[in-house]
Scaffold this active site. Structure first.
Site, mmCIF file in Angstrom:
data_model
loop_
_atom_site.group_PDB
_atom_site.id
_atom_site.type_symbol
_atom_site.label_atom_id
_atom_site.label_comp_id
_atom_site.label_asym_id
_atom_site.label_seq_id
_atom_site.Cartn_x
_atom_site.Cartn_y
_atom_site.Cartn_z
ATOM 1 N N SER A 34 0.968 -1.265 0.115
ATOM 2 C CA SER A 34 0.001 -0.194 0.032
ATOM 3 C C SER A 34 0.876 1.407 0.039
ATOM 4 O O SER A 34 0.291 2.142 -0.445
ATOM 5 C CB SER A 34 -0.889 -0.020 1.281
ATOM 6 O OG SER A 34 -0.259 0.199 2.440
ATOM 7 N N LYS A 81 0.098 4.836 6.969
ATOM 8 C CA LYS A 81 -0.114 5.819 5.589
ATOM 9 C C LYS A 81 0.416 7.136 5.674
ATOM 10 O O LYS A 81 0.904 7.621 6.470
ATOM 11 C CB LYS A 81 -1.788 5.876 5.783
ATOM 12 C CG LYS A 81 -2.498 4.682 5.844
ATOM 13 C CD LYS A 81 -2.342 3.894 4.645
ATOM 14 C CE LYS A 81 -3.287 2.417 4.830
ATOM 15 N NZ LYS A 81 -2.627 1.527 3.783
#
Length: 164
Positions: A34, A81
């Protein structure tokens, strides 16, 4: 080393170690794709990063920071993230239920770098700052990837200036 000496070392060492991990930071393994290409650019290699708890102790993050947080979908999971928007910012979403979202007070908008291969704010919306537990500062392993992680945000992901 006598048993008394060993016990004394453990009694002093364990609290100091726990305090360091809880206050300063720790090294964590980053799994998945990711955050490619910033982290794990090649699927066969896994990056280990130093996560600084100290740098987020006042819940202060900047756009572009790579952070570790508790997943809003699964409180038993930690995710990593990039911060795209801060409270008050208007972000252009990538497949969220609204095309534009104004980030509410006490929240931020986070996204993985590998668009389309990440569960992020485009799935679960703005994230409470209280879920943030650390900021990724350095890649510490493997040695050929040693580097500082800069707070950078692609031009296409910067907040927009639309009145909402």
């Amino acid at each position: 080393m006598s048993l008394k000496s060993l016990l004394k070392s453990v009694l002093f060492g364990v609290p100091i170690g726990i305090t360091f991990l809880d206050t300063i930071g720790y090294v964590a393994r980053v799994e998945g794709i990711s955050m490619q290409p910033a982290l794990n650019p090649e699927s066969r290699n896994t990056d280990y990063v130093f996560l600084s708890r100290w740098s987020v102790r006042n819940y202060t993050v900047k756009r572009g920071d790579i952070i570790s947080l508790v997943s809003p979908k699964d409180p038993n999971q930690k995710i990593i993230k990039r911060v795209v928007g801060l409270e008050g910012d208007v972000v252009s979403t990538l497949g969220y239920k609204n095309q534009y979202v104004k980030v509410p007070e006490g929240h931020c908008w986070v996204e993985g770098d590998h668009t389309g291969h990440t569960l992020d704010s485009n799935t679960f919306g703005p994230v409470s700052l209280g879920l943030i537990n650390a900021r990724a500062i350095y890649i510490v392993w493997p040695p050929e990837r040693w580097q500082s992680l800069e707070a950078k945000l692609p031009e296409s992901r910067k907040p927009v200036s639309l009145p909402i």
